[in-house]
Write a protein that holds these residues in place. Sequence first.
Motif, PDB file in Angstrom:
ATOM      1  N   ALA A   1       2.639   7.585   4.394  1.00  0.00           N
ATOM      2  CA  ALA A   1       3.088   8.272   5.919  1.00  0.00           C
ATOM      3  C   ALA A   1       3.114   7.284   7.139  1.00  0.00           C
ATOM      4  CB  ALA A   1       2.083   9.394   6.467  1.00  0.00           C
ATOM      5  N   ALA A   2       2.592   6.559   7.224  1.00  0.00           N
ATOM      6  CA  ALA A   2       2.652   5.118   7.983  1.00  0.00           C
ATOM      7  C   ALA A   2       3.609   3.737   7.859  1.00  0.00           C
ATOM      8  CB  ALA A   2       1.669   4.496   8.855  1.00  0.00           C
ATOM      9  N   ASP A   3       4.873   3.820   7.243  1.00  0.00           N
ATOM     10  CA  ASP A   3       5.147   3.110   6.492  1.00  0.00           C
ATOM     11  C   ASP A   3       6.468   3.127   7.159  1.00  0.00           C
ATOM     12  OD1 ASP A   3       6.746   1.254   5.427  1.00  0.00           O
ATOM     13  OD2 ASP A   3       4.516   0.571   4.653  1.00  0.00           O
TER      14      ASP A   3
ATOM     15  N   ARG B   1       1.329  -1.489   0.020  1.00  0.00           N
ATOM     16  CA  ARG B   1       0.116  -0.176  -0.132  1.00  0.00           C
ATOM     17  C   ARG B   1       1.075   1.108  -0.017  1.00  0.00           C
ATOM     18  NH1 ARG B   1      -4.909   0.019   1.040  1.00  0.00           N
ATOM     19  NH2 ARG B   1      -5.147   2.015   2.425  1.00  0.00           N
ATOM     20  N   ALA B   2       1.811   0.922   1.067  1.00  0.00           N
ATOM     21  CA  ALA B   2       2.991   2.399   0.724  1.00  0.00           C
ATOM     22  C   ALA B   2       3.601   2.287  -0.103  1.00  0.00           C
ATOM     23  CB  ALA B   2       3.533   2.634   2.602  1.00  0.00           C
ATOM     24  N   LEU B   3       4.057   0.731  -0.613  1.00  0.00           N
ATOM     25  CA  LEU B   3       5.035   1.286  -2.238  1.00  0.00           C
ATOM     26  C   LEU B   3       4.196   1.806  -3.631  1.00  0.00           C
ATOM     27  CD1 LEU B   3       7.225  -0.067  -3.433  1.00  0.00           C
ATOM     28  CD2 LEU B   3       6.558  -1.586  -3.499  1.00  0.00           C
ATOM     29  N   GLN B   4       2.711   1.917  -3.482  1.00  0.00           N
ATOM     30  CA  GLN B   4       1.847   2.569  -4.261  1.00  0.00           C
ATOM     31  C   GLN B   4       1.969   4.193  -4.525  1.00  0.00           C
ATOM     32  OE1 GLN B   4       1.461  -0.299  -6.195  1.00  0.00           O
ATOM     33  NE2 GLN B   4      -0.325   0.644  -6.898  1.00  0.00           N
ATOM     34  N   ALA B   5       2.267   4.607  -3.549  1.00  0.00           N
ATOM     35  CA  ALA B   5       2.696   6.446  -3.927  1.00  0.00           C
ATOM     36  C   ALA B   5       3.878   6.405  -4.161  1.00  0.00           C
ATOM     37  CB  ALA B   5       2.429   6.538  -2.216  1.00  0.00           C
ATOM     38  N   VAL B   6       4.827   5.354  -4.501  1.00  0.00           N
ATOM     39  CA  VAL B   6       5.988   5.755  -4.936  1.00  0.00           C
ATOM     40  C   VAL B   6       6.310   4.790  -6.938  1.00  0.00           C
ATOM     41  CG1 VAL B   6       8.600   4.832  -4.595  1.00  0.00           C
ATOM     42  CG2 VAL B   6       7.509   5.295  -2.825  1.00  0.00           C
ATOM     43  N   ILE B   7       5.103   3.850  -7.016  1.00  0.00           N
ATOM     44  CA  ILE B   7       5.532   3.469  -7.691  1.00  0.00           C
ATOM     45  C   ILE B   7       3.693   3.880  -8.767  1.00  0.00           C
ATOM     46  CG2 ILE B   7       6.859   1.261  -7.207  1.00  0.00           C
ATOM     47  CD1 ILE B   7       4.774  -0.555  -7.620  1.00  0.00           C
TER      48      ILE B   7
END
Length: 458
Positions: free
Chosen positions: A411-413, A301-307
């Motif tokens: 932000a939570a990862d 889920r956090a990775l999606q913010a980057v990829i």
Amino acid sequence: MAMDTAAAPPTTTDPASSADSAPDLAAQVRADGVEFVLAVFVDLAGKPCAKLVPVEAVEELQSDGVGFAGYAAGALGQQPSDPDVIARPDVSSYTPLPFVRPGLALVHCDPHVEGKPWPYAPRIILRAVLARAAELGLSLAVGAEIEYFLVNRDEHGTLTVADSRDTAAQPCYDARGLTRMYDHLTAVSKAMNSLGWGNYANDHEDGNGQFEQNFAYADALTTADRVITMRYLVSVLAEQRGMTATFMPKPFTDRTGSGMHMHLSLWRGDEPAFPDASDTRGLGLSPLAYSFVGGILDHARALQAVIAPTVNSYKRTGAVSTRSGATWSPRKAGYGGNDRTHFIRVPDGNRVELRGGDGSANPYLAAAAALAAGLDGIERALDPGEPGDAAATASRPELPPTLLHAVEALAADPVIGGALDAAGPGVSEYFGEVKRQEFFDWHGTVGAWELDRYLTAF
């Protein structure tokens, strides 16, 4: 929709350790008859920034770098009052571009500020995460699938595919569509092969006007450089033929979006760390590879913010259907074998394919974040569960439905945030704020959908 297998060690480029033995930039430029060099770096959003340096100033470029006002360049963590960003060339990335303009070349640069590597620079970030892997005796090889649309836009802003005959309901792999775009596609292919990239396939993708051109995998930094160079090449060669190439994830509501699938493999020196013929799960992967997959799934889920870093990205991953009948984009963080519906596909035991990323991804940040997630899985010995397990996949949380949700997950990862902060603190928070503002800029804009739905509804 294809990628070569990682069956041999990648060519590793480590300019930091080989600077003394690297060829002299000025000598290379003069030997190739180059007259101008584009000194290139990208901001956090992946925008290619450059200065055009004449051959007469190449010695100064190599010794001193070239200065930029960082705030003007883009998302680089600077204010107007900050000192210049100095782009220092990585001579090993020198790339002649005679097929763009006679006498033109390009070199990728590492941004510095006041003599130190700038922690907000994507290339610097990737270097820092690769150094973490090296401490564990590991290196990362990456192959990237580059998908894009060739389009035109009229004076009213209406977007159409550049090939007016490309209207089939299922145009994927269509030989006629490839032939009509022959001049463009072969120009790009010849350019890649002249550079030694190993272009091995060029195909019409699933959407009308959509194409993919593949090149061989390499070490992570080299591949990230080539993705940036490739986007530049495709764009300018399309413009020369009166078209616009767009890597926008979802330019058409009813058509398949453009991904940037990354094929990942870890190495110990010249030995691949992923294959294991004794794998009882049937995918040919080692326990280390499964833990790497587990880490990516755990941080998906956090990775999606980057990829998948744009508002438009979530029109692709959130699509329910397209004209062709499939979206080819994952909605949950599952994994399995040679099945393109998964977030992570395992075509063979040599590599895993991360399918959540799209054409707007910054390749340096995407590789850095994916590697950090995988390394966390290895350090924690995570088990991703059985491949293709429908119950396990169903129990995983869905991928973020919007960019704002993805930024909140980031932000939570601490692992994915830590990847962005690998070269210095504050980058993840800054990146998240930039993307949060991007979401609210879109949210605050009245669009055609709202006018169609609400103008006379009340």
